[in-house]
Design an enzyme around this catalytic site. Structure first.
Site, PDB file in Angstrom:
ATOM      1  N   GLY A   1       2.643 -13.966 -14.583  1.00 24.91           N
ATOM      2  CA  GLY A   1       3.919 -14.536 -14.144  1.00 24.91           C
ATOM      3  C   GLY A   1       4.320 -15.720 -15.008  1.00 24.91           C
ATOM      4  O   GLY A   1       5.492 -15.862 -15.391  1.00 24.91           O
TER       5      GLY A   1
ATOM      6  N   LYS B   1      -2.798   3.075 -17.947  1.00 24.60           N
ATOM      7  CA  LYS B   1      -3.225   1.665 -17.821  1.00 24.60           C
ATOM      8  C   LYS B   1      -4.408   1.549 -16.862  1.00 24.60           C
ATOM      9  O   LYS B   1      -5.330   0.758 -17.095  1.00 24.60           O
ATOM     10  CB  LYS B   1      -2.041   0.808 -17.350  1.00 24.60           C
ATOM     11  CG  LYS B   1      -2.351  -0.685 -17.232  1.00 24.60           C
ATOM     12  CD  LYS B   1      -2.462  -1.366 -18.590  1.00 24.60           C
ATOM     13  CE  LYS B   1      -3.243  -2.674 -18.580  1.00 24.60           C
ATOM     14  NZ  LYS B   1      -2.685  -3.750 -17.804  1.00 24.60           N
TER      15      LYS B   1
ATOM     16  N   ASN C   1      -8.022  -0.233 -17.200  1.00 23.91           N
ATOM     17  CA  ASN C   1      -8.429  -1.268 -16.260  1.00 23.91           C
ATOM     18  C   ASN C   1      -9.699  -0.936 -15.482  1.00 23.91           C
ATOM     19  O   ASN C   1     -10.421  -1.852 -15.090  1.00 23.91           O
ATOM     20  CB  ASN C   1      -7.311  -1.566 -15.263  1.00 23.91           C
ATOM     21  CG  ASN C   1      -6.213  -2.421 -15.851  1.00 23.91           C
ATOM     22  OD1 ASN C   1      -5.038  -2.198 -15.599  1.00 23.91           O
ATOM     23  ND2 ASN C   1      -6.564  -3.407 -16.650  1.00 23.91           N
TER      24      ASN C   1
ATOM     25  N   ASN D   1      -1.302  -4.598 -11.845  1.00 24.99           N
ATOM     26  CA  ASN D   1      -2.100  -3.444 -12.249  1.00 24.99           C
ATOM     27  C   ASN D   1      -2.232  -2.466 -11.095  1.00 24.99           C
ATOM     28  O   ASN D   1      -1.872  -2.763  -9.956  1.00 24.99           O
ATOM     29  CB  ASN D   1      -3.479  -3.916 -12.726  1.00 24.99           C
ATOM     30  CG  ASN D   1      -3.472  -4.288 -14.201  1.00 24.99           C
ATOM     31  OD1 ASN D   1      -2.773  -3.651 -15.006  1.00 24.99           O
ATOM     32  ND2 ASN D   1      -4.236  -5.307 -14.556  1.00 24.99           N
TER      33      ASN D   1
ATOM     34  N   GLU E   1      -9.472  -7.535  -7.535  1.00 28.28           N
ATOM     35  CA  GLU E   1      -8.639  -6.338  -7.310  1.00 28.28           C
ATOM     36  C   GLU E   1      -9.486  -5.057  -7.409  1.00 28.28           C
ATOM     37  O   GLU E   1      -9.077  -4.086  -8.051  1.00 28.28           O
ATOM     38  CB  GLU E   1      -7.507  -6.301  -8.344  1.00 28.28           C
ATOM     39  CG  GLU E   1      -6.430  -7.346  -8.130  1.00 28.28           C
ATOM     40  CD  GLU E   1      -5.328  -7.260  -9.170  1.00 28.28           C
ATOM     41  OE1 GLU E   1      -5.640  -7.228 -10.377  1.00 28.28           O
ATOM     42  OE2 GLU E   1      -4.151  -7.206  -8.777  1.00 28.28           O
TER      43      GLU E   1
ATOM     44  N   GLY F   1       4.393 -16.006  -8.018  1.00 27.37           N
ATOM     45  CA  GLY F   1       3.040 -15.892  -8.568  1.00 27.37           C
ATOM     46  C   GLY F   1       3.027 -16.230 -10.048  1.00 27.37           C
ATOM     47  O   GLY F   1       2.760 -15.371 -10.881  1.00 27.37           O
ATOM     48  N   PRO F   2       3.302 -17.500 -10.390  1.00 34.16           N
ATOM     49  CA  PRO F   2       3.343 -17.873 -11.815  1.00 34.16           C
ATOM     50  C   PRO F   2       1.951 -18.167 -12.374  1.00 34.16           C
ATOM     51  O   PRO F   2       1.660 -19.272 -12.808  1.00 34.16           O
ATOM     52  CB  PRO F   2       4.235 -19.119 -11.811  1.00 34.16           C
ATOM     53  CG  PRO F   2       4.031 -19.725 -10.452  1.00 34.16           C
ATOM     54  CD  PRO F   2       3.703 -18.609  -9.499  1.00 34.16           C
ATOM     55  N   GLY F   3       1.089 -17.139 -12.357  1.00 30.94           N
ATOM     56  CA  GLY F   3      -0.255 -17.266 -12.920  1.00 30.94           C
ATOM     57  C   GLY F   3      -0.243 -16.820 -14.372  1.00 30.94           C
ATOM     58  O   GLY F   3       0.727 -17.077 -15.106  1.00 30.94           O
TER      59      GLY F   3
ATOM     60  N   SER G   1      -8.506  -9.859 -16.257  1.00 31.66           N
ATOM     61  CA  SER G   1      -8.120 -10.593 -15.043  1.00 31.66           C
ATOM     62  C   SER G   1      -9.105 -10.375 -13.889  1.00 31.66           C
ATOM     63  O   SER G   1      -9.246 -11.242 -13.029  1.00 31.66           O
ATOM     64  CB  SER G   1      -6.699 -10.221 -14.626  1.00 31.66           C
ATOM     65  OG  SER G   1      -6.588  -8.844 -14.386  1.00 31.66           O
TER      66      SER G   1
END
Ligand SMILES: NC(=O)C1=CN([C@@H]2O[C@H](COP(=O)(O)OP(=O)(O)OC[C@H]3O[C@@H](n4cnc5c(N)ncnc54)[C@H](OP(=O)(O)O)[C@@H]3O)[C@@H](O)[C@H]2O)C=CC1
Ligand SMILES: CC(C)(CO)C(=O)C(=O)O
Length: 294
Positions: A15, A180, A184, A103, A261, A10-12, A249
């Site tokens: 990542g 956190k 969020n 998260n 999410e 998940g290289p978003g 995000s």
């Protein structure tokens, strides 16, 4: 340990940011990006304006993985975990650890169906990062990475050497995760209004955010987090201190037409609240409305 091998699933925004910095870490050997959408390389604009570039190997199919790695870092969204788990089999050797950079407060529960819980290292990331295109990321301010105390958490943190990402362990991961989550849960206000961080300055918004955080604090305390009465004000201050145009995000997902999410960030407060007899109507409403509009 040197020459550590890493795969980032998940290289978003997160990542990609973490992979770019780790590609320049002296203890890290090969970095592999396990991607859904192909990308050519990573270009991350650092908080101080530097361009951090890296060209790790990119694979888009688990069949392309030839050997296990020391660390798998999963940085997909929470709702993509089941699909992301397809990468685990070829990446896992007997000693491989899986760091979950997401998260929410359910990192271990989310991955338990797919892997032994003792391999999982839950990680809290406080790194504002926005992805403009595959591999092109704005890392807005120096961030923190928090893992649980113990050998695995310490080994993970030792990978990070640049002040742009300060990694540390905590004896009280539950409190870190709920702190956190407190930050969020108010992101729902941005996603529902489709407005970036500056919406906190609109009349009534600060008070709404404080009320959402108060619900999170009460539920967090019920599950063992040590959250003080000052947390709602802290969240409002942190939100006010963000660049007014910064996009969290959750809002990023809404603007891009992706799923959101809402369960990991708001639904969880209502769900766990219900188990403990604590009402969390604002977070329940946020989760319901976001589920309808996604
Ligand atoms: N962005 C931020 O500032 C912060 C985010 N977080 C948390 O970090 C986590 C990651 O968020 P973020 O980086 O913003 O999310 P992004 O949407 O930017 O990145 C998620 C990446 O996962 C990829 N992906 C999804 N499914 C798979 C799969 N099956 N195999 C491989 N790759 C897959 C996506 O692919 P594709 O390119 O196709 O979309 C995307 O590149 C979330 O839990 C978020 O809440 C925490 C702190 C800050
Ligand atoms: C708090 C913030 C904005 C950055 O760490 C975040 O967690 C997100 O964008 O999801």
């Amino acid at each position: 340990m040197t020459n550590v091998s890493i795969a980032v699933v998940g290289p978003g925004a997160i990542g990609g940011t973490v992979a770019a910095w780790l590609s320049h870490s002296p203890s890290v050997g090969a970095v592999t990006l396990c991607a859904r959408t192909p990308l050519d390389r990573l270009e991350v604009v650092a908080p101080d304006g530097r361009l951090i570039q890296a060209s790790p190997r990119v694979v888009t199919d688990p069949a392309q993985i030839a050997a296990p790695v020391d660390w798998v870092l999963v940085a997909t969204k929470a709702y993509d975990v089941a699909a992301a788990s397809a990468w685990l089999k070829p990446l896992l050797g007997p000693e491989t650890r899986v760091a979950v950079l997401q998260n929410g407060v359910e990192h271990v529960e989310r991955f338990s169906p797919f892997l032994d819980a003792d391999r999982i290292v839950p990680v809290i990331v406080d790194i504002p990062a926005e992805r403009d295109a595959p591999g092109r990321i704005r890392h807005r301010r120096n961030g923190t990475i928090t893992a649980p105390a113990g050998p695995a958490g310490e080994a993970f943190c030792a990978l990070f050497v640049d002040e742009a990402l300060v990694a540390s362990t905590t004896e009280d991961f539950t409190t870190a995760a709920w702190t956190k989550l407190s930050l969020n849960c108010v992101g729902a206000v941005n996603a529902l209004t489709r407005l970036p961080a500056g919406v906190v300055r609109e009349e009534g918004v600060e008070d709404l955010m404080r009320a959402m955080v108060r619900e999170c604090v009460l539920v967090g305390r019920a599950v063992g987090a040590k959250l003080g009465d000052e947390v709602p004000d802290w969240v409002v201050e942190r939100t006010r201190a963000s660049a007014p145009d910064s996009v969290n995000s959750l809002l990023g997902d809404r603007l891009a037409g992706r799923p959101m999410e809402w369960d990991a960030r708001n639904g969880v407060i209502a769900r766990l609240g219900e188990q403990h007899g604590i009402a969390a109507p604002l977070n329940a409403m946020a989760a319901t409305l976001l589920s309808v509009v996604e």
